[in-house]
Design an enzyme around this catalytic site. Structure first.
Site, PDB file in Angstrom:
ATOM      1  N   LYS A 187     -10.082  -6.681   8.083  1.00 44.62           N
ATOM      2  CA  LYS A 187      -9.064  -6.382   9.094  1.00 44.62           C
ATOM      3  C   LYS A 187      -9.629  -6.879  10.408  1.00 44.62           C
ATOM      4  CE  LYS A 187      -7.470  -2.111   6.926  1.00 44.62           C
ATOM      5  NZ  LYS A 187      -7.399  -0.645   7.029  1.00 44.62           N
TER       6      LYS A 187
ATOM      7  N   ASP B  51      -7.097   3.063  -3.068  1.00 46.25           N
ATOM      8  CA  ASP B  51      -7.826   3.123  -1.794  1.00 46.25           C
ATOM      9  C   ASP B  51      -8.069   4.591  -1.460  1.00 46.25           C
ATOM     10  OD1 ASP B  51      -8.863   2.904   0.754  1.00 46.25           O
ATOM     11  OD2 ASP B  51      -7.110   1.923   1.638  1.00 46.25           O
TER      12      ASP B  51
ATOM     13  N   LYS C 248      -1.129  -0.953  -4.382  1.00 47.52           N
ATOM     14  CA  LYS C 248      -2.316  -0.169  -4.018  1.00 47.52           C
ATOM     15  C   LYS C 248      -1.864   1.275  -3.847  1.00 47.52           C
ATOM     16  CE  LYS C 248      -4.660   0.148   0.436  1.00 47.52           C
ATOM     17  NZ  LYS C 248      -5.405  -0.592   1.463  1.00 47.52           N
TER      18      LYS C 248
ATOM     19  N   LYS D 265      -2.875   5.028  -2.596  1.00 42.45           N
ATOM     20  CA  LYS D 265      -3.839   5.841  -1.854  1.00 42.45           C
ATOM     21  C   LYS D 265      -4.243   6.997  -2.760  1.00 42.45           C
ATOM     22  CE  LYS D 265      -3.878   3.925   2.299  1.00 42.45           C
ATOM     23  NZ  LYS D 265      -5.095   3.389   2.915  1.00 42.45           N
TER      24      LYS D 265
ATOM     25  N   ASP E 162     -13.760  -1.387   3.088  1.00 44.69           N
ATOM     26  CA  ASP E 162     -12.862  -1.518   4.241  1.00 44.69           C
ATOM     27  C   ASP E 162     -13.624  -0.949   5.440  1.00 44.69           C
ATOM     28  OD1 ASP E 162     -10.904  -1.067   6.203  1.00 44.69           O
ATOM     29  OD2 ASP E 162      -9.444  -0.146   4.881  1.00 44.69           O
TER      30      ASP E 162
ATOM     31  N   SER F 103       0.853  -1.176   0.000  1.00 48.38           N
ATOM     32  CA  SER F 103       0.000   0.000   0.000  1.00 48.38           C
ATOM     33  C   SER F 103       0.895   1.234   0.000  1.00 48.38           C
ATOM     34  CB  SER F 103      -0.887  -0.031   1.254  1.00 48.38           C
ATOM     35  OG  SER F 103      -1.553   1.193   1.414  1.00 48.38           O
TER      36      SER F 103
ATOM     37  N   GLY G  56      -4.297  -3.870   6.391  1.00 55.05           N
ATOM     38  CA  GLY G  56      -3.363  -3.588   7.489  1.00 55.05           C
ATOM     39  C   GLY G  56      -3.669  -2.273   8.163  1.00 55.05           C
TER      40      GLY G  56
ATOM     41  N   GLU H  49     -11.056   0.844  -3.433  1.00 53.26           N
ATOM     42  CA  GLU H  49     -11.351   0.566  -2.030  1.00 53.26           C
ATOM     43  C   GLU H  49     -11.963   1.798  -1.364  1.00 53.26           C
ATOM     44  OE1 GLU H  49      -7.930  -1.020   0.011  1.00 53.26           O
ATOM     45  OE2 GLU H  49      -8.826  -0.778   1.993  1.00 53.26           O
TER      46      GLU H  49
HETATM   47  O1  OSB Z   1      -7.183   1.907   4.646  1.00 54.35           O
HETATM   48  O2  OSB Z   1      -6.057   0.133   4.413  1.00 54.35           O
HETATM   49  C1  OSB Z   1      -6.179   1.260   4.910  1.00 54.35           C
HETATM   50  C2  OSB Z   1      -2.996   2.290   6.757  1.00 54.35           C
HETATM   51  C3  OSB Z   1      -3.552   2.960   7.816  1.00 54.35           C
HETATM   52  C4  OSB Z   1      -4.921   3.078   7.913  1.00 54.35           C
HETATM   53  C5  OSB Z   1      -5.736   2.543   6.944  1.00 54.35           C
HETATM   54  C6  OSB Z   1      -5.196   1.856   5.873  1.00 54.35           C
HETATM   55  C7  OSB Z   1      -3.797   1.763   5.781  1.00 54.35           C
HETATM   56  C8  OSB Z   1      -3.097   1.116   4.678  1.00 54.35           C
HETATM   57  C9  OSB Z   1      -1.756   0.523   4.988  1.00 54.35           C
HETATM   58  O3  OSB Z   1      -3.490   1.098   3.553  1.00 54.35           O
HETATM   59  C10 OSB Z   1      -1.843  -0.916   5.126  1.00 54.35           C
HETATM   60  C11 OSB Z   1      -0.700  -1.498   5.884  1.00 54.35           C
HETATM   61  O4  OSB Z   1      -0.791  -1.610   7.127  1.00 54.35           O
HETATM   62  O5  OSB Z   1       0.291  -1.888   5.254  1.00 54.35           O
HETATM   63 MG    MG Z   2      -8.353   0.820   3.272  1.00 55.69          MG
END
Ligand code: OSB
Ligand code: MG
Length: 379
Positions: free
Chosen positions: A270, A196, A169, A171, A246, A143, A298, A221
């Site tokens: 999660k 995402d 992925k 953001k 999510d 990510s 995560g 996402e």
């Molecule tokens: O939305 O998946 C998410 C990190 C912090 C809070 C929300 C998210 C994320 C990530 C990172 O996308 C995922 C990771 O822990 O590697």
């Molecule tokens: Mg997410």
């Protein structure tokens, strides 16, 4: 002659608050993380077994309503005392007691994780075996947070693809969407790519999401707000790209309704967001019955939180790569003595060691610990 039979119960719970410096700041649609506090749980039974868990919340209620401090408060004042006062030793009993408290899923999950660790040690099984996992390795993606430049994003994508990660992925947030997806597609061609949005779009920005439909993404996402199952269903009907939820999926009930309404075609599971490993497994099973693929997301956990994600991902319907990159991608050092690796094909081996599967580096917990709360059963 017969031996005295002593029932196992939870005798002690320690809450550790750690301050972990990040080597790479992580930026999402809701903010930037430079240094992360996290909450670790150490649970002990009267029989001497020890289990660990993690409440990987954030400083502010931006991802969900929880924060590090609400987790500590709820664990210390509400959840841990309930376990200690009721001589709990079964996961189902813990869940039954926790169900009457509304919300606070990340806090609930941390204690449940520690009990899963203990129960799998007791059964002489690895966590994955205890859960009924069937895979010996799981696929991982990376990510990539919001960056200050396209160049910095392309560099990180390049690095991750080079080291074998199975999907990327990105953001996104309004103003950082089409150009970055376009740049990555143009530069890297037909790689497995997804985005995402962390709830940062509203219906009036649908045209942007429609434009993303042109990029052959694996999924988009959480484009809309977490309580917008209905609006997600409306836009899913108009998009070819699968929507993945999510933040919206906080329990089996949300998963069922999202599937019935057609709010998504993929679910990110999660364990902390849904309040535990058991709830995560139940959601996994429902999705499997409905042919909805899932993958494990995560929360920038340490290796302790990630160990649970790895074990969970060994269940059969975790059909897409998870966000389970090693914690040393973010943190200076991990709390696992022998952290897991991602191989050149982007797989992590599922540990077959008893319990959570990795040795805890207690020196690291001491080094990064800013405070500790110790609770003991009064019984
Ligand atoms: O939305 O998946 C998410 C990190 C912090 C809070 C929300 C998210 C994320 C990530 C990172 O996308 C995922 C990771 O822990 O590697
Ligand atoms: Mg997410």
């Amino acid at each position: 002659m017969y031996e005295e039979w002593v029932i196992m119960y939870i005798s002690d719970i320690s809450i550790y608050i750690l301050q972990l410096p990040l080597t790479n700041p992580f930026q999402t649609g809701f903010g930037r993380v430079d240094s992360k506090r996290t909450v670790l749980i150490k649970m002990r039974t009267n029989s001497g077994l020890i289990g660990f868990g993690e409440a990987a919340a954030f400083e502010a209620p931006l991802y969900n309503h929880e924060t590090i401090d609400t987790c500590v408060y709820i664990i210390e004042k509400i959840l841990a005392p309930v376990l200690l006062d009721n001589k709990i030793c079964e996961i189902e009993d813990l869940n039954k007691l926790f169900r009457k408290f509304k919300g606070h899923n990340i806090a609930k999950c941390s204690l449940e994780m520690a009990l899963w660790d203990i129960k799998s040690q007791e059964a002489n099984l690895s966590l994955a075996q205890k859960l009924g996992g069937i895979k010996d390795k799981i696929g991982v993606g990376e990510s990539i947070g919001l960056k200050t430049s396209i160049k910095a994003t392309l560099e990180e994508v390049d690095e991750r693809l080079d080291s074998g990660f199975q999907r990327i992925k990105l953001k996104i947030t309004p103003g950082w969407d089409i150009q970055i997806v376009d740049a990555v597609r143009n530069h890297f061609g037909n790689i497995p790519l997804m985005v995402d949005a962390n709830s940062s779009y509203s219906l009036k920005e649908f045209p942007v999401l429609k434009q993303l439909d042109e990029y052959d993404l694996m999924m988009i996402e959480q484009p809309l707000n977490s309580d917008d199952l209905w609006d997600h269903a409306k836009i899913q009907r108009k998009l070819n790209t699968p929507i993945c939820l999510d933040e919206s999926i906080k329990s089996i009930e949300h998963a069922r309704k999202a599937i019935e309404m057609g709010s998504c075609k993929v679910i990110n599971i999660k364990p902390s967001r849904v309040g535990g490993i058991l709830e995560a497994k139940i959601i996994h099973d429902l999705c499997q019955e409905n042919d909805v693929p899932v993958w494990c997301g995560g929360m920038l956990e340490t290796g302790i939180g990630r160990a649970f994600c790895i074990a969970l991902s060994s269940l059969p319907n975790f059909r897409l790569p998870g966000d389970i990159s090693p914690s040393n991608f973010f943190y200076e050092a991990d709390v696992l003595a022998d952290s897991y690796q991602v191989d050149s094909e982007g797989f992590i081996k599922v540990s077959t060691n008893k319990g959570l599967g990795y040795e805890i580096e207690t020196d690291m917990i001491e080094r990064y610990k800013v405070s500790q709360i110790d609770l003991t059963t009064k019984l």
